[in-house]
Motif scaffolding. Structure first.
Motif, PDB file in Angstrom:
ATOM      1  N   ALA A 195       0.844  -1.185   0.000  1.00 40.36           N
ATOM      2  CA  ALA A 195       0.000   0.000   0.000  1.00 40.36           C
ATOM      3  C   ALA A 195       0.888   1.246   0.000  1.00 40.36           C
ATOM      4  N   ASP A 196       0.285   2.405  -0.185  1.00 39.56           N
ATOM      5  CA  ASP A 196       1.048   3.646  -0.089  1.00 39.56           C
ATOM      6  C   ASP A 196       1.639   3.764   1.310  1.00 39.56           C
ATOM      7  N   PRO A 197       2.875   4.241   1.405  1.00 34.64           N
ATOM      8  CA  PRO A 197       3.515   4.294   2.727  1.00 34.64           C
ATOM      9  C   PRO A 197       2.867   5.314   3.654  1.00 34.64           C
ATOM     10  N   LEU A 198       2.927   5.007   4.934  1.00 29.80           N
ATOM     11  CA  LEU A 198       2.516   5.916   5.996  1.00 29.80           C
ATOM     12  C   LEU A 198       3.780   6.459   6.640  1.00 29.80           C
ATOM     13  N   LEU A 199       3.894   7.772   6.707  1.00 27.03           N
ATOM     14  CA  LEU A 199       5.108   8.402   7.211  1.00 27.03           C
ATOM     15  C   LEU A 199       4.863   8.949   8.609  1.00 27.03           C
ATOM     16  N   ILE A 200       5.851   8.786   9.484  1.00 24.37           N
ATOM     17  CA  ILE A 200       5.816   9.383  10.814  1.00 24.37           C
ATOM     18  C   ILE A 200       6.992  10.337  10.915  1.00 24.37           C
ATOM     19  N   CYS A 201       6.709  11.615  11.184  1.00 26.08           N
ATOM     20  CA  CYS A 201       7.809  12.573  11.264  1.00 26.08           C
ATOM     21  C   CYS A 201       7.503  13.633  12.320  1.00 26.08           C
ATOM     22  N   ASN A 202       8.499  14.440  12.616  1.00 26.26           N
ATOM     23  CA  ASN A 202       8.346  15.511  13.589  1.00 26.26           C
ATOM     24  C   ASN A 202       7.501  16.638  13.004  1.00 26.26           C
ATOM     25  N   GLU A 203       6.807  17.322  13.877  1.00 23.49           N
ATOM     26  CA  GLU A 203       5.996  18.470  13.483  1.00 23.49           C
ATOM     27  C   GLU A 203       6.793  19.473  12.654  1.00 23.49           C
ATOM     28  N   GLU A 204       8.025  19.758  13.052  1.00 19.57           N
ATOM     29  CA  GLU A 204       8.799  20.807  12.394  1.00 19.57           C
ATOM     30  C   GLU A 204       9.316  20.397  11.019  1.00 19.57           C
ATOM     31  N   HIS A 205       9.208  19.115  10.677  1.00 19.87           N
ATOM     32  CA  HIS A 205       9.679  18.649   9.362  1.00 19.87           C
ATOM     33  C   HIS A 205       8.538  18.381   8.393  1.00 19.87           C
ATOM     34  N   ARG A 206       7.309  18.750   8.767  1.00 20.49           N
ATOM     35  CA  ARG A 206       6.153  18.268   8.018  1.00 20.49           C
ATOM     36  C   ARG A 206       6.145  18.718   6.556  1.00 20.49           C
ATOM     37  N   PHE A 207       6.488  19.965   6.289  1.00 20.89           N
ATOM     38  CA  PHE A 207       6.427  20.444   4.909  1.00 20.89           C
ATOM     39  C   PHE A 207       7.574  19.884   4.073  1.00 20.89           C
TER      40      PHE A 207
ATOM     41  N   ALA B 168       8.956  16.945   4.567  1.00 18.58           N
ATOM     42  CA  ALA B 168       8.583  15.552   4.315  1.00 18.58           C
ATOM     43  C   ALA B 168       7.516  15.462   3.225  1.00 18.58           C
ATOM     44  N   ALA B 169       6.505  16.313   3.316  1.00 19.95           N
ATOM     45  CA  ALA B 169       5.419  16.281   2.328  1.00 19.95           C
ATOM     46  C   ALA B 169       5.938  16.601   0.931  1.00 19.95           C
ATOM     47  N   GLU B 170       6.857  17.554   0.823  1.00 23.44           N
ATOM     48  CA  GLU B 170       7.390  17.915  -0.491  1.00 23.44           C
ATOM     49  C   GLU B 170       8.214  16.776  -1.080  1.00 23.44           C
ATOM     50  N   GLN B 171       9.028  16.111  -0.252  1.00 19.60           N
ATOM     51  CA  GLN B 171       9.829  15.003  -0.780  1.00 19.60           C
ATOM     52  C   GLN B 171       8.950  13.816  -1.146  1.00 19.60           C
ATOM     53  N   MET B 172       7.877  13.587  -0.408  1.00 23.35           N
ATOM     54  CA  MET B 172       6.939  12.537  -0.792  1.00 23.35           C
ATOM     55  C   MET B 172       6.222  12.900  -2.086  1.00 23.35           C
ATOM     56  N   ARG B 173       5.895  14.186  -2.265  1.00 22.31           N
ATOM     57  CA  ARG B 173       5.275  14.625  -3.520  1.00 22.31           C
ATOM     58  C   ARG B 173       6.204  14.372  -4.693  1.00 22.31           C
ATOM     59  N   GLN B 174       7.487  14.668  -4.515  1.00 20.92           N
ATOM     60  CA  GLN B 174       8.461  14.422  -5.571  1.00 20.92           C
ATOM     61  C   GLN B 174       8.598  12.931  -5.875  1.00 20.92           C
ATOM     62  N   SER B 175       8.271  12.092  -4.891  1.00 14.59           N
ATOM     63  CA  SER B 175       8.338  10.638  -5.080  1.00 14.59           C
ATOM     64  C   SER B 175       7.034  10.068  -5.655  1.00 14.59           C
ATOM     65  N   GLY B 176       6.081  10.941  -5.977  1.00 16.99           N
ATOM     66  CA  GLY B 176       4.855  10.493  -6.623  1.00 16.99           C
ATOM     67  C   GLY B 176       3.670  10.356  -5.699  1.00 16.99           C
ATOM     68  N   PHE B 177       3.794  10.828  -4.448  1.00 20.44           N
ATOM     69  CA  PHE B 177       2.695  10.729  -3.482  1.00 20.44           C
ATOM     70  C   PHE B 177       2.228  12.139  -3.137  1.00 20.44           C
ATOM     71  N   ASP B 178       1.327  12.680  -3.957  1.00 14.99           N
ATOM     72  CA  ASP B 178       0.862  14.054  -3.771  1.00 14.99           C
ATOM     73  C   ASP B 178       0.107  14.230  -2.460  1.00 14.99           C
ATOM     74  N   ASP B 179      -0.608  13.211  -2.045  1.00 11.83           N
ATOM     75  CA  ASP B 179      -1.397  13.279  -0.813  1.00 11.83           C
ATOM     76  C   ASP B 179      -0.901  12.241   0.182  1.00 11.83           C
ATOM     77  N   ALA B 180       0.403  12.273   0.434  1.00 11.04           N
ATOM     78  CA  ALA B 180       1.007  11.292   1.330  1.00 11.04           C
ATOM     79  C   ALA B 180       0.386  11.368   2.727  1.00 11.04           C
ATOM     80  N   ARG B 181       0.176  10.196   3.333  1.00  9.87           N
ATOM     81  CA  ARG B 181      -0.334  10.143   4.699  1.00  9.87           C
ATOM     82  C   ARG B 181       0.828  10.337   5.664  1.00  9.87           C
ATOM     83  N   ILE B 182       0.711  11.336   6.526  1.00 12.17           N
ATOM     84  CA  ILE B 182       1.809  11.690   7.427  1.00 12.17           C
ATOM     85  C   ILE B 182       1.259  11.904   8.832  1.00 12.17           C
ATOM     86  N   ILE B 183       1.767  11.126   9.787  1.00  8.49           N
ATOM     87  CA  ILE B 183       1.447  11.332  11.200  1.00  8.49           C
ATOM     88  C   ILE B 183       2.513  12.249  11.793  1.00  8.49           C
TER      89      ILE B 183
END
Length: 473
Positions: free
Chosen positions: A51-63, A65-80
């Motif tokens: 399935a699409d990966p679920l990412l766990i990251c720190n609050e301060e890294h959220r954007f 992380a989201a941008e690098q996941m977008r570059q990897s083809g996951f525009d709406d990556a799930r991030i906790i």
């Protein structure tokens, strides 16, 4: 189908000055010119029924992380988002609880593949074959970890003493062993019965929660309460921060794996490294005939077994060996390869002295783009700002500084008080102190501009936001 969970927390202080608190090693291109460590972790899942990966990251890294996941083809990556670090046992519990909640009353137990975002695996085929061997064990109720076949007597890793063979390449876990001294590590290597503890796992989400409830019910109770009171912000899941703050800090090894009767280990020989230090990076990097690994603008004379990374200028070496030299725009590290574990002490000194070089680079990434602090003085600061197409900075004002914007390329849409207008190449505009304003890129190419700030206080905390597309306060 397996459900990948990628843990992307941590600060990687031993890889300073490249790794910083707000831009740590998992988001850096350390071993690949195209992909960050996180993106390489995502890429090696290609070819697995997952399935699409679920990412766990720190609050301060959220954007970031989201941008690098977008570059990897996951525009709406799930991030906790973890509001604070509490080690791996709670982090994995958050992911397991979210998966179980998504299934509702379904009896299925989703098989979680837990990976760290900052590991290097050079043989992807061997890695995927190891996962295939582990899946039947997880489906039968085992909590599987992956043990790395040791290539040398390493004192920086924990070890797993393997027990009876359950299937080809799969073993019961006899015991987990702390980091040994060199003589003990040599004994482990000679025996052939010990594996490096990789920190990667495969097990059912419900199965893990059951074992956590058995051995650390306090951790599970707090994680469950924090997830039950979670909220959605864009595609980020924000757990209850005040509840989670009371969670004990514990690794999955201590909380579950060392206590369960159902631990299994799959032997993995896939060119694994956790890139935990500069010497580790040198070991896995391509080298010249003298054992040197160079990146950037480097001139070397009579130099051997040395790692040099030049970020922004020429670095020249003469008559040196066994060194690590890391140059960035705002810091330079020179260390002997045998002493690189002490780099974190330099970071501690920087932090204790009230400096900022441990926090971020000169270039700072934002959800709308990036800025580079080119120069600064007592009452001025100069930044080069890049705004992505369609992106917009928050509607904001400053109490202590005025700003002068000069557009270098692209087109800016500027809101300056009651007025909204376009500023194009070689044009400029002025934002007075206290004026409500915003900046937007309405075009299809990057907007680049020079910002000159002047005033009595120029800190980033002198921002009063009235409206923001990215949920920042």
């Amino acid at each position: 189908m397996i459900h990948p969970v990628i843990m992307a927390g941590g600060t990687g202080s031993r890889l300073w000055p490249l790794s910083r608190q707000l831009n740590p090693k998992q988001f850096l291109k350390l071993t690949d010119e195209r992909l960050s460590m996180l993106q390489m972790t995502v890429a090696r899942l290609d070819g697995i029924a997952a399935a699409d990966p679920l990412l766990i990251c720190n609050e301060e890294h959220r954007f970031l992380a989201a941008e690098q996941m977008r570059q990897s083809g996951f525009d709406d990556a799930r991030i906790i988002l973890e509001p604070c670090g509490r080690n791996t046992a709670p982090a994995i519990a958050l992911a397991a609880l979210q998966m179980v909640n998504e299934l509702g009353d379904d009896d299925e137990d989703p098989v979680m593949l837990v990976l760290a975002a900052d590991h290097l695996i050079q043989d992807v085929a061997a890695f995927q074959a190891g996962i295939s061997r582990a899946i039947p064990l997880a489906q039968q109720g085992s909590l599987v970890t992956f043990g790395i076949v040791p290539g040398h007597p390493e004192t920086g890793y924990g070890y797993i003493h393997r027990g009876s063979e359950l299937a080809p390449g799969c073993f019961a876990v006899d015991s987990f062993v702390e980091k040994p001294n060199l003589d003990t590590a040599r004994t482990y290597l000679a025996s052939g019965d010990y594996l490096w503890n990789s920190g990667m796992f495969l097990f059912g989400a419900r199965r893990y929660l059951k074992e956590l409830e058995k051995h650390r019910p306090d951790i599970l109770a707090i994680c469950r309460a924090a997830v039950d009171d979670a909220s959605q912000d864009l595609h980020f899941t924000r757990i209850n921060a005040s509840v989670f703050a009371d969670c004990p800090e514990e690794s999955i090894d201590y909380a579950v794996m060392e206590k369960t009767n159902d631990a299994a280990v799959v032997s993995l020989d896939a060119g694994w490294s956790d890139i935990g230090s500069w010497s580790a990076l040198w070991e896995v990097s391509e080298k010249d005939e003298r054992g040197n690994s160079f990146s950037g603008d480097v001139i070397a004379h009579e130099t051997s077994n040395t790692l040099v990374r030049a970020d922004s200028r020429l670095v020249a070496t003469v008559g040196v060996e066994d060194l690590v030299i890391i140059e960035t725009k705002d810091a330079l590290l020179v260390a002997h390869k045998d002493k690189v574990q002490d780099v974190k002490k330099v970071v501690e000194t920087i932090r204790n002295d009230g400096r900022h070089e441990h926090m971020n680079h000169r270039e700072v990434y934002r959800p709308w783009g990036v800025y580079d602090s080119i120069d600064s003085g007592k009452r001025y600061q100069v930044k080069r700002i890049t705004v992505k197409p369609g992106a917009k900075l928050s509607v904001q004002m400053h109490h202590h500084r005025a700003e002068h914007w000069i557009v270098v390329s692209g087109t800016a849409q500027v809101t300056n008080g009651e007025k909204t207008y376009l500023v194009t190449e070689n044009q400029s505009t002025y934002i007075p102190v206290g004026q409500v304003h915003s900046l937007e890129n309405p075009g299809v190419i990057d907007l680049e501009l020079i910002e000159v700030q002047s005033g009595s206080y120029l800190g980033e905390d002198d921002i009063v936001r009235f409206e923001d597309l990215y949920g920042r306060t």
